[in-house]
Design an enzyme around this catalytic site. Sequence first.
Site, short mmCIF file in Angstrom:
data_model
loop_
_atom_site.label_atom_id
_atom_site.label_comp_id
_atom_site.label_asym_id
_atom_site.label_seq_id
_atom_site.Cartn_x
_atom_site.Cartn_y
_atom_site.Cartn_z
N THR A 1 0.84 -1.19 0.00
CA THR A 1 0.00 0.00 0.00
C THR A 1 0.88 1.24 0.00
O THR A 1 1.90 1.29 0.70
CB THR A 1 -0.95 0.01 1.22
OG1 THR A 1 -1.78 1.18 1.17
CG2 THR A 1 -0.19 0.00 2.54
N HIS B 1 2.46 -11.52 14.21
CA HIS B 1 3.55 -11.97 15.07
C HIS B 1 3.37 -13.43 15.50
O HIS B 1 4.29 -14.04 16.04
CB HIS B 1 3.63 -11.07 16.30
CG HIS B 1 5.00 -11.00 16.92
ND1 HIS B 1 6.08 -11.72 16.43
CD2 HIS B 1 5.47 -10.31 17.99
CE1 HIS B 1 7.14 -11.46 17.17
NE2 HIS B 1 6.80 -10.63 18.12
#
Length: 409
Positions: free
Chosen positions: A328, A380
């Site tokens: 993006t 994560h």
Amino acid sequence: MAEIKVPELAESITEGSIAQWVKKVGDRVEKGEFIVELETDKVNAEIISEEAGVLTQILAEEGDTVLVGQVIAVVEAGEGAAPAPAAPVAAAPPQAAPAPVAAAPVVEETTGERVIASPAARKLAREKGIDLAAVSPVDPQGRVRVQDVAAHGTAPVAAPVAAPVAAAPKAVVAVDDSRVTIEKMSRRRQTIAKRLLEVKQSTAMLTTFNEVDMTNVMALRSRKKDQFFESTGSKLGFMSFFTKAVVAALKKYPYVNAQINGDEIHLNNFFDIGVAVSTEEGLVVPVVRDADRKNFAEIEDSIADLAKKARDKKLGLSDLQGGSFTITNGGVFGSLMSTPIMNGTQAGILGMHTIKKRPVEVNGEVEIRPMMYLALSYDHRIIDGKDSVGFLKTVKELLENPEDLLLNS
């Protein structure tokens, strides 16, 4: 007679909203002609008429939610079919006036004719206590829409119920509707909001940053852009450099190109790169397929074609599904730094930002260089700090030595 129904667009799409009628009751319609635009949570679809004739009935208003298979309009065959008249409403017999009540009810019919209004307009009128018959519609056909109700203002405050003499009078606070504009969220905006919230709630998202010196990319692009255009017919932008750098980094750090499915990690052996595109309806992420197999010109062409389709509302479901990683570019709007939110079930998203000249240390000297911050948001749960930092470092090194990208493309 032909019924216009909401078509099946994909297995996952069961409903949509009427975005815009391009034909009105009484209009001539040709076979295969686009008559209404349907908005779903993924794409906008143009619904056509399967028969030539005259549009005689519209059974769903703009903004209404409709289901797959639902009849939303009727087309009568022939040249001169007249619009179907509205169902007559029998005049109610005279009745005794009802006893007064504490608050005036919302009135939707004050004469023998029913007020034609969208569901959203009726809902807002009920909330505001507005008589729909008193609202002046902008629509030449007389339909009352939510904008008309909002512009009409609030209904007069009803007389309060008589209170005990000892009670102190209550102050009436006037509400200034001009201070707030009520706008219903589009179906796509609702879907975007829902999915972003789901990502935030269902992943262990973390963002790490780095910066890249864009001097060499900008110099190479400046030297080669004319030759590139003459030989390929494509404009050389920054996105092809970033896409190539991302693909190389994903090959080196495959968990960034993965996703979680239950208690399994799915490592993608393909490189379908989503490129976020801003449209009037919100952000969409069409996918550049097999970016690892495309050269710079093919990547630039793919991105340009997808961006145009997005702006023209021509994206299909196949353009949006199956991406493995997303890029993006908030820099086109001037963003200096941000923490992008991951797209769907993907494990990572790379944010590009605006290029700013800043003082940096180069070989022991302070120089002014065009610098860009990079941000990698990642899940994560499957990506550790070592891989996330290594991924960003690889992207940085390749962009600061763009000849390596050209040689390996």
